[in-house]
Write an enzyme that holds these catalytic residues in place. Structure first.
Site, PDB file in Angstrom:
ATOM      1  NE  ARG A  37      -3.989  -1.792  -0.144  1.00  8.95           N
ATOM      2  CZ  ARG A  37      -4.474  -2.311  -1.256  1.00  8.95           C
ATOM      3  NH1 ARG A  37      -4.042  -1.894  -2.423  1.00  8.95           N
ATOM      4  NH2 ARG A  37      -5.384  -3.227  -1.220  1.00  8.95           N
ATOM      5  CB  SER A  75      18.244  13.882  -0.776  1.00  8.53           C
ATOM      6  OG  SER A  75      19.147  12.924  -0.250  1.00  8.53           O
ATOM      7  CD  GLU A 117      -2.889   0.818  -4.054  1.00 11.24           C
ATOM      8  OE1 GLU A 117      -3.641   0.305  -4.914  1.00 11.24           O
ATOM      9  OE2 GLU A 117      -3.087   0.735  -2.826  1.00 11.24           O
TER      10      GLU A 117
END
Length: 182
Positions: free
Chosen positions: A93, A119, A96
Site C-alpha cells: 500500500r 534526496s 501504491e
C-alpha cells in the site's frame, strides 16, 4: 568496512530480541535517543548506521544490546530488501500510494523548487498516529528530504588540478547548479 547482506540479516533477530527485552516500541526508543522512530527501526533492521555519538543513548534505551551488536550496528550497513517484501500488504500500500501520487508530487516539486529531486540520503522519515476530527485513527508518514537540483552540464573551460593525461575530456567539463533556485 561494509558488511554483507547475509551478515546484516543474521544480526536482525538478535537486535529485535534486544528491543523486545526492553519492552519498548520504536517510538519509545526514538523519544529516548532523539532519533525518529523510523530511523530506530532501520538501525534495528541493519538498514542504517549507528553513529558513535548516538550509541550511548541507544544502549541506555535498549540495555540488552551487547558490545558485539553495537559494534556491528556502527559498521556501514548493506542496504537492501527482499524483493518479495513488496507483497506484504502495508508495504504494498505504501508503494501504491507513492506510485499513485508520485507524478503529482514530482510536478509540485518541479513547480515549487525547479528541476530536481528529493534526496533519500539526506532524509528524515517518521510515522505518527493521530486522531482525525471524525474520531478515526490515521497514519501520518512524513518524508522530509533535502532538495537536490539537477545540474546543467556545460563544456566551459574548467581546469581541474591533478588530472591525468588520459582524462583530458574532464579538463573541459564543469557543472553548475541551476541559477533559478530561490
Amino acid at each position: 568496512m561494509e558488511e554483507s547482506g547475509a551478515s546484516a540479516r543474521a544480526a536482525v533477530p538478535r537486535l529485535m530480541a534486544a528491543k523486545a527485552e526492553s519492552g519498548k516500541s520504536f517510538s519509545d526508543i526514538a523519544a529516548e535517543t532523539g532519533l525518529t522512530n523510523v530511523y530506530v527501526a532501520q538501525l534495528m533492521r541493519r538498514q542504517a548506521q549507528l553513529k558513535p555519538e548516538t550509541a550511548p543513548a541507544l544502549r541506555a534505551a535498549v540495555p540488552a544490546l551487547t558490545d558485539e551488536l553495537v559494534e556491528q550496528m556502527m559498521r556501514p550497513p548493506f542496504r537492501s530488501y527482499h524483493p518479495d517484501i513488496v507483497h506484504e500488504p502495508a508495504i504494498y500500500r505504501l508503494n501504491e500510494a507513492v506510485m499513485h501520487f508520485g507524478e503529482s508530487i514530482k510536478e509540485i516539486i518541479n513547480e515549487d523548487f525547479g528541476d530536481g529531486i528529493m534526496s533519500a540520503i539526506d532524509f528524515y522519515c517518521s510515522v505518527d498516529k493521530v486522531q482525525a476530527a471524525d474520531g478515526k485513527t490515521r497514519v501520518v508518514v512524513t518524508f522530509d528530504g533535502k532538495y537536490l537540483p539537477y545540474t546543467e552540464q556545460t563544456t566551459h573551460v574548467f581546469r581541474l588540478t591533478n588530472i591525468s593525461p588520459s582524462n583530458q575530456k574532464s579538463e573541459h567539463m564543469s557543472a553548475r547548479a541551476d541559477s533559478n533556485i530561490s
